[in-house]
Structures are given as structure tokens and as C-alpha cells.
Design a protein around this motif. Structure first.
Motif, mmCIF file in Angstrom:
data_model
loop_
_atom_site.group_PDB
_atom_site.id
_atom_site.type_symbol
_atom_site.label_atom_id
_atom_site.label_comp_id
_atom_site.label_asym_id
_atom_site.label_seq_id
_atom_site.Cartn_x
_atom_site.Cartn_y
_atom_site.Cartn_z
ATOM 1 N N VAL A 124 79.624 88.740 33.897
ATOM 2 C CA VAL A 124 80.778 88.085 33.673
ATOM 3 C C VAL A 124 81.193 88.204 31.766
ATOM 4 N N THR A 125 81.586 88.492 31.245
ATOM 5 C CA THR A 125 82.485 88.945 29.914
ATOM 6 C C THR A 125 82.179 86.566 29.686
ATOM 7 N N PHE A 126 81.602 86.093 29.460
ATOM 8 C CA PHE A 126 82.330 84.369 28.935
ATOM 9 C C PHE A 126 82.313 84.804 27.577
ATOM 10 N N CYS A 135 83.005 85.542 50.745
ATOM 11 C CA CYS A 135 84.134 84.879 51.719
ATOM 12 C C CYS A 135 85.627 86.694 50.514
ATOM 13 N N THR A 136 86.511 86.677 51.678
ATOM 14 C CA THR A 136 87.093 86.987 51.050
ATOM 15 C C THR A 136 88.386 86.376 49.693
ATOM 16 N N PRO A 137 88.093 86.918 48.456
ATOM 17 C CA PRO A 137 88.580 86.389 47.456
ATOM 18 C C PRO A 137 89.906 85.938 47.564
ATOM 19 N N ASP A 138 90.431 85.079 47.961
ATOM 20 C CA ASP A 138 91.363 84.543 47.360
ATOM 21 C C ASP A 138 91.763 83.278 46.965
ATOM 22 N N ARG A 139 92.827 83.304 45.659
ATOM 23 C CA ARG A 139 92.950 81.584 44.920
ATOM 24 C C ARG A 139 93.744 80.813 45.875
ATOM 25 N N GLY A 140 94.137 80.673 47.044
ATOM 26 C CA GLY A 140 94.926 79.729 47.270
ATOM 27 C C GLY A 140 94.045 79.982 48.942
ATOM 28 N N ASP A 141 93.106 79.769 49.071
ATOM 29 C CA ASP A 141 92.242 79.183 49.812
ATOM 30 C C ASP A 141 91.563 78.124 49.417
ATOM 31 N N ASP A 142 91.968 76.731 50.178
ATOM 32 C CA ASP A 142 91.125 75.543 50.155
ATOM 33 C C ASP A 142 90.460 75.290 51.098
ATOM 34 N N SER A 143 89.929 76.031 51.756
ATOM 35 C CA SER A 143 89.435 75.650 53.297
ATOM 36 C C SER A 143 88.699 74.755 53.323
ATOM 37 N N GLN A 144 89.109 73.537 54.063
ATOM 38 C CA GLN A 144 87.787 72.473 54.052
ATOM 39 C C GLN A 144 86.082 72.698 54.706
ATOM 40 N N PHE A 145 86.173 74.132 55.102
ATOM 41 C CA PHE A 145 84.604 74.096 55.104
ATOM 42 C C PHE A 145 83.722 74.583 54.201
ATOM 43 N N SER A 196 87.810 92.062 35.806
ATOM 44 C CA SER A 196 86.683 92.296 36.438
ATOM 45 C C SER A 196 86.369 91.178 36.399
ATOM 46 N N SER A 197 85.904 90.417 35.265
ATOM 47 C CA SER A 197 85.383 89.060 35.299
ATOM 48 C C SER A 197 85.828 87.963 36.368
ATOM 49 N N GLN A 198 87.189 87.831 36.281
ATOM 50 C CA GLN A 198 87.800 86.909 36.807
ATOM 51 C C GLN A 198 87.714 87.526 38.422
ATOM 52 N N TYR A 199 87.267 88.989 38.772
ATOM 53 C CA TYR A 199 87.539 89.292 40.521
ATOM 54 C C TYR A 199 85.477 88.914 40.800
ATOM 55 N N VAL A 200 84.396 88.427 39.559
ATOM 56 C CA VAL A 200 83.323 88.276 40.493
ATOM 57 C C VAL A 200 83.487 86.520 40.211
ATOM 58 N N MET A 201 84.135 85.967 38.925
ATOM 59 C CA MET A 201 84.450 84.486 39.142
ATOM 60 C C MET A 201 85.178 84.079 40.719
ATOM 61 N N ASP A 202 86.237 84.526 41.257
ATOM 62 C CA ASP A 202 87.194 84.255 42.022
ATOM 63 C C ASP A 202 86.013 84.218 43.557
ATOM 64 N N LEU A 203 85.419 85.023 43.660
ATOM 65 C CA LEU A 203 83.975 85.207 44.505
ATOM 66 C C LEU A 203 84.037 84.307 45.263
ATOM 67 N N LYS A 204 83.658 83.397 46.784
ATOM 68 C CA LYS A 204 83.288 82.839 47.428
ATOM 69 C C LYS A 204 82.364 83.021 48.043
ATOM 70 N N MET A 205 80.914 82.344 47.893
ATOM 71 C CA MET A 205 79.557 82.957 48.921
ATOM 72 C C MET A 205 79.207 81.598 49.771
ATOM 73 N N THR A 206 78.877 81.991 50.658
ATOM 74 C CA THR A 206 78.349 81.115 52.015
ATOM 75 C C THR A 206 77.291 80.806 52.103
ATOM 76 N N THR A 207 76.676 80.034 52.421
ATOM 77 C CA THR A 207 75.163 80.050 52.782
ATOM 78 C C THR A 207 74.324 79.318 53.747
ATOM 79 N N THR A 208 73.183 79.631 53.822
ATOM 80 C CA THR A 208 71.662 78.154 54.353
ATOM 81 C C THR A 208 70.961 77.386 54.093
ATOM 82 N N PRO A 209 70.651 75.901 54.470
ATOM 83 C CA PRO A 209 69.439 76.354 53.104
ATOM 84 C C PRO A 209 68.527 76.919 53.034
#
Length: 797
Positions: free
Chosen positions: A241-243, A635-645, A211-224
Motif C-alpha cells: 500500500v502506498t501510504f 472475505c469479499t471486499p464489500d465496503r457496505g458490509d457491516d456484518s455483526q460477526f 490498488s492501495s484501496q483494494y488491499v485496505m478494503d479486504l477483510k480477513m478472518t482467523t482463529t487465535p
């Protein structure tokens, strides 16, 4: 088991078989089935008497019992009739690799983000008590709890079985109707229960890390423009997250068989204390660092998500394990959030004074003249005299008579000399203190001239000098080993101790009776401690964490990070330096990025923008503790996603600006509130100590805890950073405590104890110290929830 040359029995209905048999797993992998075979009437529940609970997720064919169907994904498997159905390794392998919809209580399928999300939602569920609390406590649970609490051997159940049923039936939670169906109370069933509970504990940790990994893997995009609000939402989720930190150490049993203790430490925010849990204690050699790494790597792999939540490692100063911690920094083992290994000052006064008094520096075989003389004149003579008294009836009688005459007795018996032993805690200090207490007795014994070993006035002077050196050191070591002391207090305590010793040294040097030996001892001691000061003062973890201790934020130590002597400019330079370090720490954890078309021109700048909200509190409406994830923000949690954006470094500039604002507010609040917090604490007698070093250390922890509870909401970013460092222990004492339990399990009387049972006993003992698992359904609660329920039950007692 069928070999690849054996003829496979015909299927119960017409089906096409995929020839993908793997003899290593004793299983034919999923079969392609037709519609006729998929009818429910062809399948029934397996005969599950005394079977593992995992069989509840499978159906057996009504026409051929060699075929099984998974209820979760409808895949069909063929098992050889020659293998034992009770070997569940094959079924676990299916859930671990093939099942598209694994059950929630089987953690092997927790690699699936959808299942990780389900576990996470349970973790933040306010109504967890109705699922997590176990109201029907079985008799075997009660017996297990008694066994662990009283450290009883498992065989005690057999001897007391006649009286246990009557005793348990009188318990408040006992159900007269259900006790008739309970398991027979004997050592065999107790052993099985321990094995089952350890499996539940292992599954519990796997769900917690997933469950901690799920939160850690999520990607968030935003604006300034919306960065501040999105950042607070992200921090709110990361608080779930349980650190943890890993405490690693080696231990040898009475046969000198080696074991590696792997201990998790995490911080309980409700009690403000560190909590240790033994994760594994496998067999291990004491060889090269690569061998130690090979012991740790399978543990990290067996707990998916653990590598993403480990912040630091704490160990002793053994060279192979120190080097292993460096190797763990490789991305193949631990994630980007890993900060490294803590420098370790020995956590007990015994180990510390052993290296100072007994002569040998860590990793060195040299002996100084002063320490060698001190040992031979005092500690060795102390041990020799104790041996002489204990091996002679006549001399024992003389010693007892003198002690009785001097009224140095305890419980009707004369006080004993305490022998010095390197493996016993505070042994040297205790030996010296007892020696001084028995000074009149030893002087009279010397005057009688009937003992071979006699102490002189110089010996007692040397003992006094050593005690004066070691008393403040014991205070320091005991505070660092306390479960309220985290890494953020290590450096401040060490500097306080250094200042205390400088004052003591001045007093010692000013005494007219201080001789050459005492001066040499002081010099040796100071040089030894200086090495620890240098390690701590240059360590990044200690620097970042100690700045968030309000008792330390305004000290001269921080001037080293400024290039000017102007007070106002100096404070600003320190603030910018710390903002850069905290930003470097947070960026991998936040996993945030500006949207692809946004360019952050200030990504490498620490300048403040005028468009930022000047309000010192960043908590906006609706950002409550119980807020759940909003899918639109991520963003959808995709551990293999290395999008340049998606560039996590794009937020660096804005993050530094917010950190600088909070650091300035924090510094001002810390200076203003420190004295007020200290006044509140000094009203409590617990903080009124004659030992000024002890009082200062207690106050440092106390005022810091009060401050963050009071002002944490106004400093959300720094409050989160502070909570991270609270999960890092100051020493590796937790592993030593686990080994004390291990030594009670692995004794000469239990020489035939298998490694598996030994590990089970250690794990369940460690877990039971912090969690009342007999009151819990571990499959339906998180660590935070389990600790909350445990505190409720213990407070009722």
C-alpha cells in the motif's frame, strides 16, 4: 444540443429508446438495442485523426454517425450532431458511472474492485520492466525533459527548432527511422505534450490509490491459534500500500492571487528518503477554515482511495489551515487511519528567528523589551547602513577601499552587508555573521565620522550573542527540513537541541561581560522554545514514532509513562503503554477479525499467553515479499458490509501480546546494537562533524536506518509500524519548495498564464524531480516500480 422538446432523429435500425435524456450532459443514456442492431457489421471504428485516445474504446454506427457503441460493455449512446465530438467529458462520465467493464487505462472505472485487483496484480508483478520501460523516446519527450531540467520557457523551442532535430538525432535513444514521423518541435506541441503528460500523471496516481484501496478494503478472518501467521500475511500485503501524508500551505503570486498547494509525501525505502509530489495547486482564498476545506474536499473525491491512505497532515501554524486539518478528521473526508496534524515548528531559521528577534510570537502582537532592543540596535542599523552605502557613490568608494585594505574581498569585489528580510531564509543569522566578519571595516568607518549610521562595541556583542543562539537553531531546522528526516526524529532532535542550549546558556551566564540585555534575550528565547517542546512532547504521533528510534528508546523521557520508580517495572509499564498505542493504530489498517464463534476473552488485556511462539522472528516459510493475495484468506471486499460477526476489536488482545513480545525484543536489541552501529558510521567522514549537535543528529538517523535494515525481519509488526511513520515528514518544507518552482512559472512576464497551464507546469516539474517519466510507461507501472527504474537510469549517469 437537442432540447427535450426537439424531435430525436430516427435510429439506424429498429430500437426502443429509453427516454432518459439529461440536458446537463448532452447525451442520451444507454439505449435498449435489439439483436439486429448488435451485429458487428453495423459498427466501425470512428474517424480518430487528432481525436482523444478515449475514442479508441467506441464504435460508430455505419448508418448514422450519431450513435456510438462502447466496446467494453456494448452499451449504445446517442450524441447530438450539434455538439463537438472532441469533448470527452461525456465518455469519461460513462466509464465513471455506467460501464460494467471499464478499460484498465481509464482510471474513472477504478471504483470497481475487480479492476482494482488487476491494477494491484500489476503492482506486484516481478516482470514489470518489460511493460513499464519506454525504449522509444520521442523527440518531444526529450525536449520536454530539457525544458523542465533547465527551467526554460516554453517559447525556447521556437527559437531553437532549427538546431533541435540535429541535436536530438545524435542522442543514444534516437531512432533515425522514427524521427521522420515525430511531431514538429514548437511551443504549441510542447504545451500539448505537457497537458497530456499531466493527464497521464493524474491517471497514474488514481491507479496507485485504487490498488492501495483494494488491499485496505479486504477483510480477513482467523482463529487465535492461526492469528500470528495470518497477521504476517496481512502485513506483507499492506506493505504494497502506498501510504502518504498531505502537506498543505497557501501561496500568493505577484498579483496576490491565492493558491492552495496540496503535496503528497511518501518514503522511498531504497534510498531512505522522503519524496514529495505536488498533487494539485488550485486557486484558494485565505479565509475561514471551511473555505479551505471546500478546496481540499473535491481533490480527495477526484482521487478515489486517497482518503484511505493519508496518515497525517503537515502545515504551518496559520489558524485557518490548522482548523481545517481538524475538520479533515471527519470520516466523510479521511479514513480511520488518519492520525491528525503535526505540530509545526517553523522549518527555516529565518521564520524561527523572525518570531524571536523581530518580536512577534505566532498569533500575538506583543513585543518583548529584549527582542525589540536587539532589532533596533543591530538588524535595523545593519539595513540602514547598507542602504546608505548603496545610495552614495562617495560612501561606496570609501567602503570599497577599506574592504580592499582589510582584504575582505570576494571575486575581486568587496564583501557586502547582508540586509535582513523576513521573507528570505536564514536572513537574520546571515546578516549577523556578515556583520561580525566586517567588524574591522565598520569600526574604521565609524572612526571616520563620515557615515550617519555607526556600530558600537555593544552592537557587536549583541550580534555575537544572537549568532550563538541561532547557530544551533539553524542546525536543528536544517536537519528537520532534510529529506532523510521523518517525524520519528523530530522529538529526539528537539530534545537534543534543548540540552545543547541549556549548556550554552550556562556558558553565557558564566561570562563576566554578559549584561542585562543578553540575559533577557536568553530568557525570551528559552520561553519561546519551551512552547514547542510542550507541543511535541504531548503529541501522540511524535510519541509513537520516536519510540521506534533506537537512539531515543532508552532516554529518561519515557519515565513519564510509568507510575513507579523501579527500573524493571518502569520499562514494562512503558512497553505496555506503547503496545496499546500501536494496537490502536494497527487495528483499522489490518481489517482483521476472529471468526464469529470465537470469543477473545483477553481483548482488553495486555497479559502474555504461554501458548504463543517464543521465537523472536515471526517470519514463517513462504511469507516472501513477492507473495500475492490468497483469496481463501479474505472475505469479499464489500465496503457496505457491516456484518455483526466481523469485529476488528476482537483481535486487540492477541495483537497486544505479539506487540509486547516484539517491543521487549526491540528494546533489548536497541540497547545492545546502538554503540556498534555508531562505531560503524563514525568510520565515515560524513558523520565526523565539528558541530556536535549536527553529528548527533546525523548519527541518530544513521544508526536507526542500519538497525531496521538489519533486524526488521525479526520485528515484522514493529517494522511495519516504523514504515508507516517514515511516510510522515517532520515539517511542511515540501510545500515551500513547490512554491519556489511556482514562483518561477507565475512571473510578471507571463501574466497571461492560465490557472490550468500554471498547475500543469507545477505538477509536471514536481513529478519530474523524482521520476524520469520519459523512460517510463506510466500506465503500466506503480510508484515503487517507477522509482526503481528512475534510480537505475540516474545511477548509470
Amino acid at each position: 444540443m437537442y432540447s427535450t422538446d426537439d424531435e430525436m432523429p430516427s435510429s439506424p435500425v429498429d430500437m426502443k429508446i429509453e427516454e432518459s435524456y439529461d440536458p446537463n450532459y448532452d447525451i442520451y443514456h444507454p439505449l435498449e438495442i435489439n439483436e439486429a442492431m448488435d451485429q458487428d457489421k453495423l459498427w466501425c471504428e470512428p474517424h480518430r485523426k487528432n481525436m482523444d485516445k478515449i475514442w479508441a474504446y467506441f464504435l460508430v454506427s455505419t448508418t448514422d454517425s450519431s450513435y456510438f457503441k462502447c466496446k467494453c460493455c456494448s452499451q449504445v449512446f446517442f450524441f447530438s450532431r450539434r455538439i463537438d465530438w472532441y469533448k470527452t467529458r461525456l465518455l469519461n462520465e460513462h466509464f465513471r458511472s455506467d460501464c460494467s467493464n471499464p478499460p484498465e487505462d481509464i482510471s474513472a472505472g477504478l471504483h470497481n474492485p475487480a479492476l482494482q485487483r488487476k491494477v494491484y496484480l500489476k503492482k506486484v508483478d516481478k516482470n514489470f520492466r518489460q511493460f513499464a520501460i519506454n525504449n522509444k523516446i520521442s523527440n518531444i519527450d526529450t525536449v520536454l525533459a530539457m525544458t523542465l531540467k533547465l527551467d526554460l520557457p516554453l517559447s525556447w523551442v521556437d527559437a531553437a527548432s532549427r538546431d533541435l532535430d540535429d541535436l536530438i538525432s545524435q542522442e543514444p535513444n534516437a531512432d533515425s527511422d522514427s524521427t521522420k514521423k515525430e511531431k514538429v518541435l514548437n511551443s504549441k506541441n510542447l504545451t500539448r505534450e505537457i497537458s497530456t503528460k499531466v493527464t497521464d500523471i493524474t491517471e497514474f496516481w488514481k491507479r496507485e490509490f485504487a490498488s492501495s484501496q483494494y488491499v485496505m478494503d479486504l477483510k480477513m478472518t482467523t482463529t487465535p491459534a492461526n492469528f500470528k501467521n495470518k497477521l504476517l500475511k496481512r502485513l506483507n500485503e499492506l506493505n504494497q500500500v502506498t501510504f502518504v501524508s498531505l502537506v498543505l500551505d497557501h501561496w500568493s503570486d505577484y498579483k496576490m492571487d491565492g493558491y492552495l498547494g496540496v503535496v503528497l509525501t511518501t518514503f522511498n525505502r531504497e534510498t531512505d528518503k522522503l519524496i514529495p509530489f505536488l498533487l494539485k495547486i488550485p486557486r484558494s482564498s485565505f479565509n475561514a477554515s471551511e473555505d479551505v476545506l471546500n478546496d481540499i474536499a473535491p481533490i480527495l473525491q477526484s482521487f478515489p482511495g486517497l482518503a484511505d491512505v493519508v496518515l497525517a497532515t503537515a502545515t504551518d501554524n496559520t489558524s485557518n489551515i490548522v482548523e481545517c486539518c481538524k475538520l479533515l478528521g471527519d470520516p466523510r473526508y479521511l479514513g480511520k487511519q488518519y492520525l491528525g496534524r503535526l505540530p509545526c515548528m517553523p522549518h527555516s531559521t529565518n521564520l524561527m528567528n523572525g518570531s524571536i528577534i523581530n518580536s512577534k510570537d505566532e498569533g500575538s502582537a506583543t513585543t518583548t523589551k529584549a527582542t525589540e532592543q536587539t532589532e533596533s540596535d543591530v538588524l535595523t542599523k545593519n539595513n540602514e547602513l547598507a542602504y546608505e552605502i548603496n545610495t552614495s557613490i562617495t560612501k561606496r568608494k570609501i567602503f570599497d577601499e577599506i574592504c580592499l585594505k582589510r582584504e575582505l574581498v570576494e571575486n575581486g569585489e568587496s564583501l557586502e552587508l547582508k540586509t535582513f528580510c523576513m521573507t528570505r531564509w536564514v536572513s537574520a543569522l546571515d546578516s549577523m555573521q556578515r556583520l561580525l566578519l566586517l567588524e574591522p571595516v565598520l569600526q574604521e568607518m565609524a572612526s571616520s565620522k563620515r557615515f550617519n549610521v555607526n556600530f558600537t562595541d555593544d552592537d557587536f556583542e549583541r550580534a555575537e550573542e544572537v549568532v550563538e543562539l541561532l547557530l544551533p537553531l539553524r542546525t536543528l531546522c536544517e536537519m528537520l527540513s532534510n529529506n532523510t528526516c521523518t517525524v520519528k526524529y523530530s522529538l529526539p532532535f528537539l530534545i537534543q537541541y534543548k540540552n545543547t542550549m541549556e549548556q550554552e546558556n550556562i556558558k553565557q551566564m558564566g561570562k563576566p561581560k554578559t549584561g542585562e540585555k543578553a540575559i533577557e534575550l536568553l530568557i525570551d528565547f528559552t520561553e519561546k522554545m519551551q512552547g514547542y517542546h510542550e507541543q511535541y512532547e504531548t503529541d501522540n504521533i511524535h510519541i509513537m514514532s520516536s519510540y521506534l528510534n533506537i537512539d531515543f528508546v532508552n532516554r529518561k523521557f519515557w519515565t513519564r509513562f510509568s507510575k513507579t520508580n523501579k527500573k524493571g517495572v518502569r520499562a514494562q509499564e512503558v512497553t505496555i503503554e506503547m503496545a496499546e498505542r500501536y494496537a490502536e493504530l494497527l487495528i483499522p489498517l489490518l481489517n482483521m477479525s476472529f471468526e464469529e464463534w470465537v470469543v477473545d476473552t483477553d481483548s482488553n488485556s495486555g497479559a502474555l499467553n504461554n501458548d504463543l511462539d517464543a521465537d523472536s522472528s515471526y517470519l514463517s516459510e513462504g511469507l516472501m515479499e513477492d507473495e500475492q493475495l490468497e483469496e481463501d484468506d479474505y472475505c469479499t471486499p464489500d465496503r457496505g458490509d457491516d456484518s455483526q460477526f466481523f469485529d476488528t476489536n476482537s483481535i486487540r488482545g492477541k495483537l497486544k501480546e505479539l506487540l509486547i513480545d516484539e517491543l521487549l525484543t526491540y528494546r533489548a536489541l536497541a540497547v545492545a546494537e546502538k554503540k556498534q552501529c555508531a562505531r560503524e558510521l563514525l568510520k565515515n567522514r560524513e558523520y565526523q562533524q565539528e558541530n556536535m549537535l549536527l553529528q548527533n543528529c546525523l548519527l541518530s538517523i544513521g544508526i536507526d536506518q542500519i538497525f531496521w535494515k538489519k533486524f526488521g525481519a525479526q520485528l515484522p509488526i514493529l517494522s511495519f509500524v516504523d514504515s508507516l511513520f517514515q511516510n510522515i515528514p517532520a515539517t511542511s518544507i515540501d510545500a515551500e519548495q513547490m512554491f519556489s518552482w511556482a514562483s518561477m512559472q507565475k512571473t510578471k512576464e507571463r501574466y497571461n498564464l492560465s490557472d490550468k497551464r500554471f498547475e500543469d507546469l507545477c505538477i509536471i516539474k514536481s513529478f519530474g524531480e523524482s521520476v524520469e517519466f520519459k523512460h517510463l510507461n506510466l500506465a503500466a507501472c506503480s510508484l515503487k516500480q517507477a522509482l526503481a527504474i528512475t534510480d537505475e537510469h540516474r545511477n548509470k549517469k
